[in-house]
Design an enzyme around this catalytic site. Sequence first.
Site, PDB file in Angstrom:
ATOM      1  N   PRO A   1       0.827  -1.209   0.000  1.00 16.85           N
ATOM      2  CA  PRO A   1       0.000   0.000   0.000  1.00 16.85           C
ATOM      3  C   PRO A   1       0.864   1.263   0.000  1.00 16.85           C
ATOM      4  O   PRO A   1       1.891   1.324   0.684  1.00 16.85           O
ATOM      5  CB  PRO A   1      -0.820  -0.105   1.285  1.00 16.85           C
ATOM      6  CG  PRO A   1      -0.446  -1.367   1.950  1.00 16.85           C
ATOM      7  CD  PRO A   1       0.636  -2.047   1.183  1.00 16.85           C
TER       8      PRO A   1
ATOM      9  N   ASP B   1      14.710   3.154   4.613  1.00 12.51           N
ATOM     10  CA  ASP B   1      13.890   2.365   3.683  1.00 12.51           C
ATOM     11  C   ASP B   1      14.740   1.772   2.564  1.00 12.51           C
ATOM     12  O   ASP B   1      14.659   0.572   2.273  1.00 12.51           O
ATOM     13  CB  ASP B   1      12.796   3.231   3.041  1.00 12.51           C
ATOM     14  CG  ASP B   1      11.667   3.534   3.992  1.00 12.51           C
ATOM     15  OD1 ASP B   1      11.909   3.502   5.213  1.00 12.51           O
ATOM     16  OD2 ASP B   1      10.555   3.825   3.526  1.00 12.51           O
TER      17      ASP B   1
ATOM     18  N   SER C   1       7.608   3.352  -1.862  1.00 13.86           N
ATOM     19  CA  SER C   1       8.377   4.127  -2.849  1.00 13.86           C
ATOM     20  C   SER C   1       9.783   3.547  -3.006  1.00 13.86           C
ATOM     21  O   SER C   1      10.304   3.459  -4.130  1.00 13.86           O
ATOM     22  CB  SER C   1       8.440   5.611  -2.469  1.00 13.86           C
ATOM     23  OG  SER C   1       9.120   5.778  -1.254  1.00 13.86           O
TER      24      SER C   1
END
Length: 297
Positions: free
Chosen positions: A86, A137, A94
């Site tokens: 999601p 990330d 991303s």
Amino acid sequence: MLPSSADAGGKVILLGEHFVVYGVPALAVPLTDARTTVTVEPGPPTLQTDLEGDHRDVAERVLRAALKLVGLARPPGTVRVRSDIPVGFGLGSSAAFSAALLAALVESTGQVMSVDEHNRLTHELECVVHGRPSGIDDTVVTRARAVRFVRGEPFRLIRPSAPLSLVLGSCGYPGPTRAAVASVRRWADAHVARFGAILEEARGLVDAGQAAFEAGDAEALGPIMSRNHALLREVGVSTPELETLVSAALEAGALGAKLTGAGRGGFALALSTPGNEDAIIAAFERAGAHHVLRTTP
Ligand code: PMV
């Protein structure tokens, strides 16, 4: 051009989000249950994606930046994106898109790229999306390994000596990372002494949490996650929906539970004992979770 395909999973922050912005370490693990796949196929040089509106614009911008980074003037074919991560829910969507896109583009040119280069280029694309992200990330997503991350320092790969079972439940709306980071900054400015004590405690929690994680000691890790959540709630990034999910997971026997990522939306994360995952999933669903995922670092 060679047809190519690459995929990348997301990430889940186990401990230390927000406080990592102020130099506290954070631990993050790969999200194994949801992935983004990018293929480059013979065809018109366009981007095929289900994303709409702003998300589509961002994906187009990332594609243009990625082409530049790998030295291509235009897409070598049709770039198709499929993802079940999601978007905007704190799970590294991303970074997964950027990582899979770079790998697919490089493969389509017949070249190879080291993991370090992949991580560096993915970070550059994350800067296109997020401004000045901490880098947690892109590190987890390109290494597909758990990491201990300290802003501005080399990351460390960490490994649990026994698998840990994590369950995630979505509160149904995304978490606005930039706004959440700014609101913590305002809270910190208004509560200077208390925020200093919170950072100190958070650092201790991450260090103890890392030891528990590496030992595969879920019984020790659970309460550390719950205490980390209490600190995040105190600085104002939880919501009534996240509180409901966290309480539901604990009542269903989770060893610990917390929000994960920026908060103010997104997902709650629960640590399960082996075999209790279905009870936590059912509790999340009764508490209104819109989407449930699992990961086993
Ligand atoms: O984008 P999210 O939801 O994974 O949150 C990012 C984590 C923060 O610590 C809040 C910000 C950062 O850059 O590390």
